[in-house]
Design a protein around this motif. Sequence first.
Motif, short mmCIF file in Angstrom:
data_model
loop_
_atom_site.label_atom_id
_atom_site.label_comp_id
_atom_site.label_asym_id
_atom_site.label_seq_id
_atom_site.Cartn_x
_atom_site.Cartn_y
_atom_site.Cartn_z
N VAL A 47 -10.31 62.11 29.01
CA VAL A 47 -9.05 62.05 28.26
C VAL A 47 -8.04 61.15 28.98
CG1 VAL A 47 -7.12 63.43 27.38
CG2 VAL A 47 -9.45 64.33 27.25
N ILE A 48 -7.97 61.22 30.30
CA ILE A 48 -7.07 60.35 31.06
C ILE A 48 -7.88 59.57 32.10
CG2 ILE A 48 -5.08 61.87 30.71
CD1 ILE A 48 -5.32 62.62 33.74
N PRO A 49 -7.44 58.36 32.44
CA PRO A 49 -8.16 57.57 33.43
C PRO A 49 -7.90 58.06 34.86
CG PRO A 49 -6.26 56.36 32.67
CD PRO A 49 -6.33 57.62 31.84
N TYR A 50 -8.80 57.69 35.76
CA TYR A 50 -8.69 58.06 37.16
C TYR A 50 -7.37 57.58 37.77
CZ TYR A 50 -10.08 58.84 42.02
OH TYR A 50 -10.14 59.26 43.32
N ARG A 51 -6.88 56.42 37.32
CA ARG A 51 -5.64 55.87 37.88
C ARG A 51 -4.46 56.83 37.70
NH1 ARG A 51 -2.42 55.09 40.59
NH2 ARG A 51 -1.16 53.27 41.06
N LEU A 52 -4.39 57.53 36.57
CA LEU A 52 -3.31 58.49 36.35
C LEU A 52 -3.50 59.73 37.20
CD1 LEU A 52 -2.62 58.26 32.50
CD2 LEU A 52 -1.77 56.84 34.39
N LEU A 53 -4.75 60.12 37.41
CA LEU A 53 -5.04 61.25 38.29
C LEU A 53 -4.62 60.90 39.72
CD1 LEU A 53 -6.37 64.10 38.36
CD2 LEU A 53 -8.46 62.93 39.08
N GLN A 54 -4.91 59.68 40.16
CA GLN A 54 -4.51 59.24 41.50
C GLN A 54 -2.99 59.31 41.66
OE1 GLN A 54 -6.37 55.29 41.41
NE2 GLN A 54 -7.34 55.82 43.36
N ALA B 177 0.21 49.80 39.85
CA ALA B 177 -0.70 48.76 40.31
C ALA B 177 -2.14 49.23 40.16
CB ALA B 177 -0.40 48.43 41.77
N GLU B 178 -3.02 48.28 39.95
CA GLU B 178 -4.46 48.55 39.87
C GLU B 178 -5.13 47.92 41.09
OE1 GLU B 178 -6.07 50.29 37.51
OE2 GLU B 178 -4.34 50.61 36.23
N SER B 179 -6.28 48.44 41.49
CA SER B 179 -6.99 47.83 42.61
C SER B 179 -7.47 46.44 42.25
CB SER B 179 -8.18 48.64 43.09
OG SER B 179 -8.40 49.80 42.45
N ILE B 180 -7.84 46.26 40.99
CA ILE B 180 -8.31 44.96 40.51
C ILE B 180 -7.65 44.70 39.16
CG2 ILE B 180 -10.32 43.65 39.73
CD1 ILE B 180 -12.03 45.44 41.56
N HIS C 190 -0.70 67.81 54.84
CA HIS C 190 -1.80 66.89 54.59
C HIS C 190 -1.28 65.51 54.92
CE1 HIS C 190 -4.33 64.13 52.26
NE2 HIS C 190 -5.27 65.06 52.36
N PRO C 191 -2.08 64.68 55.55
CA PRO C 191 -1.60 63.32 55.81
C PRO C 191 -1.27 62.64 54.48
CG PRO C 191 -3.77 63.68 56.81
CD PRO C 191 -3.42 64.90 56.03
N THR C 192 -0.04 62.24 54.31
CA THR C 192 0.39 61.61 53.07
C THR C 192 -0.34 60.28 52.90
OG1 THR C 192 2.55 62.63 53.27
CG2 THR C 192 2.38 60.76 51.78
N VAL C 193 -0.78 60.03 51.70
CA VAL C 193 -1.43 58.77 51.37
C VAL C 193 -0.33 57.83 50.90
CG1 VAL C 193 -3.14 57.67 49.89
CG2 VAL C 193 -3.55 59.98 50.76
N ALA C 194 -0.17 56.71 51.59
CA ALA C 194 0.94 55.80 51.31
C ALA C 194 0.83 55.13 49.94
CB ALA C 194 1.03 54.75 52.40
N ASN C 195 -0.37 54.92 49.47
CA ASN C 195 -0.59 54.22 48.22
C ASN C 195 -1.51 55.06 47.35
OD1 ASN C 195 -1.45 52.52 46.14
ND2 ASN C 195 -1.50 50.71 47.48
N ALA C 196 -1.09 55.35 46.14
CA ALA C 196 -1.89 56.18 45.23
C ALA C 196 -3.29 55.61 45.03
CB ALA C 196 -1.18 56.34 43.89
N LEU C 197 -3.44 54.29 45.12
CA LEU C 197 -4.75 53.68 44.95
C LEU C 197 -5.72 54.08 46.06
CD1 LEU C 197 -3.69 50.11 43.83
CD2 LEU C 197 -4.86 51.83 42.44
N ASP C 198 -5.19 54.60 47.17
CA ASP C 198 -6.02 55.03 48.28
C ASP C 198 -6.50 56.48 48.14
OD1 ASP C 198 -5.75 52.54 49.47
OD2 ASP C 198 -3.99 53.14 50.62
#
Length: 166
Positions: free
Chosen positions: A18-25, A118-121, A39-47
């Motif tokens: 229903v939703i893409p992985y990018r929105l979950l990230q 932003a997208e990874s690609i 939890h160590p914060t992830v600086a970029n949602a893409l990570d």
Amino acid sequence: MITIHNFNEALKQHQSGVIPYRLLQDQAAVMLGICSNPHPTVANALDITGDNIQWLLQQDEAAIDYADFLGGNVYVCEVEADLLQIHGCDFEWAETHGGIWPNVTDMAMSWDNCCCLAESIGEPQWVVFLLCWNNAGGPVYYVPKHLWQAARVTEHIAATESAWKS
């Protein structure tokens, strides 16, 4: 419009296609930053990785309603009519329209957050709108690229950037 009430629900909607992985990230990045269990914060949602998501699923916050925790639910627009539910704040507009706030199609406004994800690609495929209506925050709206023109995304991003520079 798709409504997401908590992170557990977001994961189920992603797993169902229903939703893409990018929105979950994007949602996971926010949740990781506010969990009471450090939890160590992830600086970029893409990570955000599957390991981060699995860790988050073990936290109480994954089941707490976004509306209670973040001031509003998460919404994913699917069709142009969904845009009419994304309201911004313009007092002059509301005064001349019977107390009704303008939506993203009515006029360009500044937001607490209005930016492309932003997208990874490749080029961005989503824009996010957030206006904090209360002390906890407010609803978050994700708008897919095919609705950007109707949502006046370029104008909203410019108004938001201008407001935050001042």
